[in-house]
Write a protein that holds these residues in place. Sequence first.
Motif, PDB file in Angstrom:
ATOM      1  N   THR A 176      -2.975   4.888   3.304  1.00  0.00           N
ATOM      2  CA  THR A 176      -2.688   5.884   2.267  1.00  0.00           C
ATOM      3  C   THR A 176      -1.772   7.014   2.744  1.00  0.00           C
ATOM      4  O   THR A 176      -1.323   7.835   1.940  1.00  0.00           O
ATOM      5  CB  THR A 176      -4.002   6.511   1.762  1.00  0.00           C
ATOM      6  OG1 THR A 176      -4.710   7.053   2.891  1.00  0.00           O
ATOM      7  CG2 THR A 176      -4.872   5.460   1.089  1.00  0.00           C
ATOM      8  N   CYS A 190      -7.110   3.455   8.976  1.00  0.00           N
ATOM      9  CA  CYS A 190      -6.199   2.310   9.011  1.00  0.00           C
ATOM     10  C   CYS A 190      -5.978   1.754  10.421  1.00  0.00           C
ATOM     11  O   CYS A 190      -6.094   0.541  10.628  1.00  0.00           O
ATOM     12  CB  CYS A 190      -4.865   2.684   8.370  1.00  0.00           C
ATOM     13  SG  CYS A 190      -3.745   1.280   8.208  1.00  0.00           S
ATOM     14  N   TRP A 236       0.295   3.626  -3.163  1.00  0.00           N
ATOM     15  CA  TRP A 236      -0.276   4.946  -2.895  1.00  0.00           C
ATOM     16  C   TRP A 236       0.783   6.041  -3.003  1.00  0.00           C
ATOM     17  O   TRP A 236       0.472   7.198  -3.295  1.00  0.00           O
ATOM     18  CB  TRP A 236      -0.929   4.984  -1.523  1.00  0.00           C
ATOM     19  CG  TRP A 236      -2.175   4.154  -1.418  1.00  0.00           C
ATOM     20  CD1 TRP A 236      -2.376   3.070  -0.617  1.00  0.00           C
ATOM     21  CD2 TRP A 236      -3.404   4.342  -2.143  1.00  0.00           C
ATOM     22  NE1 TRP A 236      -3.647   2.551  -0.798  1.00  0.00           N
ATOM     23  CE2 TRP A 236      -4.291   3.318  -1.731  1.00  0.00           C
ATOM     24  CE3 TRP A 236      -3.826   5.257  -3.104  1.00  0.00           C
ATOM     25  CZ2 TRP A 236      -5.579   3.201  -2.241  1.00  0.00           C
ATOM     26  CZ3 TRP A 236      -5.106   5.145  -3.616  1.00  0.00           C
ATOM     27  CH2 TRP A 236      -5.960   4.125  -3.183  1.00  0.00           C
ATOM     28  N   PHE A 260      -4.591  -2.417   3.115  1.00  0.00           N
ATOM     29  CA  PHE A 260      -4.063  -1.916   1.834  1.00  0.00           C
ATOM     30  C   PHE A 260      -4.862  -0.693   1.368  1.00  0.00           C
ATOM     31  O   PHE A 260      -4.289   0.300   0.912  1.00  0.00           O
ATOM     32  CB  PHE A 260      -4.132  -3.006   0.766  1.00  0.00           C
ATOM     33  CG  PHE A 260      -3.790  -2.508  -0.607  1.00  0.00           C
ATOM     34  CD1 PHE A 260      -2.463  -2.343  -0.982  1.00  0.00           C
ATOM     35  CD2 PHE A 260      -4.784  -2.161  -1.516  1.00  0.00           C
ATOM     36  CE1 PHE A 260      -2.134  -1.860  -2.244  1.00  0.00           C
ATOM     37  CE2 PHE A 260      -4.473  -1.678  -2.778  1.00  0.00           C
ATOM     38  CZ  PHE A 260      -3.136  -1.526  -3.141  1.00  0.00           C
ATOM     39  N   ALA A 318       0.834  -1.203   0.000  1.00  0.00           N
ATOM     40  CA  ALA A 318       0.000   0.000   0.000  1.00  0.00           C
ATOM     41  C   ALA A 318       0.871   1.255   0.000  1.00  0.00           C
ATOM     42  O   ALA A 318       0.601   2.226  -0.734  1.00  0.00           O
ATOM     43  CB  ALA A 318      -0.920  -0.004   1.220  1.00  0.00           C
TER      44      ALA A 318
END
Length: 411
Positions: free
Chosen positions: A316, A294, A267, A312, A263
């Motif tokens: 971010t 998250c 991202w 995932f 991720a």
Amino acid sequence: MKINTYENRLLLVMFICFGFVFFDRLALSFLFPFISEELNLNNSHLGMLSSTLALMWAISGATLGHYADRKESKKLILIISVIAFTLFSALSGMVTSFITLLIFRAFMGVAEGPVLPISQSLLASASTPKRRGLNMGLVNASAPGLIGAVIAPPVLIWIATEYGWRSAFYATIIPGLVIALLIALFVRNKHAHEDMPQAPEGTPRPSYMSLLKNRNIVLCVLISCFYISWFITLISFTPTFLMQVKGFSPETMGGIMGSLGVAWMVWGFVISALSDRFGRKPMLILFSLLATACPMVLLYVDSAATMLPLVFLTYTGLGCFTLFMATIPAETVSPTQVATALGLIMGVGELFGGFVTPTIAGFAADSYGLGIVMWIAAAGSLMATLLAFFLTETAPAKRREDSEASLALMS
């Protein structure tokens, strides 16, 4: 040589370099469950180790970043830094007590501090406008995501399981020396693109006080404090949280941490690329808000199979780091001030978010349980989201669109 040729070459070298910084930095988090058994360490020790490295990173990044702006050879400082942090990372494998580990991690923080401001100032100057956000995002977020959080967990955990955690630290020395050689061979000290804001002739050398008169710089400093709290708290305690609270095996923990790394990598360039088109500010607000979810996923989802895709989708925040820590300040100040500005933003952010917050989180975890660290992380990204509303847009494409729209209305 065409500018794009050097731009791409510099991007590749800086990608590998900064990615390996995080391979070394995050190694302690992934190896801590192994180290803690032998050295009899607890969550408070983990918090202090993370905080000490961050403190030295903060001081070093701010002072050596400023020093680099005053010198002709940023490249030499970068080479010395890479060799030094590689050495101290390897020496971490020789420790026999908490104190010696703390000392080596502190020296490693000193060596790693100037790498981000110097590498990003070189990259910002050499990048074409339409690729600046993407280039800086690849180095600032995708590189540490891929090398530090995707490759590092399975590699380090495998070495620790098969050969012991000390060998995992020793293994870092060879790639570090190779990276130093690549910088020596392929990186220039100066290569500025014509669109970068230039300082007028006779402009005084950069100073922290002059930078702090700029609203964007002040906001980026504050956002850095809260966002680094989100990141360091999560990355320091999540491996132990997954094994001790969720009851996951080392392999499952490594898989989930790998998902965080994927991720981080994805991202990292997606958010930066989107910001080149749609603006730095709206992307920072949108994805910072998403990042707040998250730690809640980690806290409340008990199934590893469900947790994997959800972390995932919500991890971010590291893609946002590039915007407030590199791209926005680089587009706000002149090239002679970029390393100083980036060092200031990173340094103050590391001091608060990397030094103060993990120590508090570690003691809070020992007093109230590891779940409290997830609430601390969520609070950090939420505050960063609120502060982002007050930024001034810097993306060249977005500013050009806004200017054209204003002219159309006037006519």
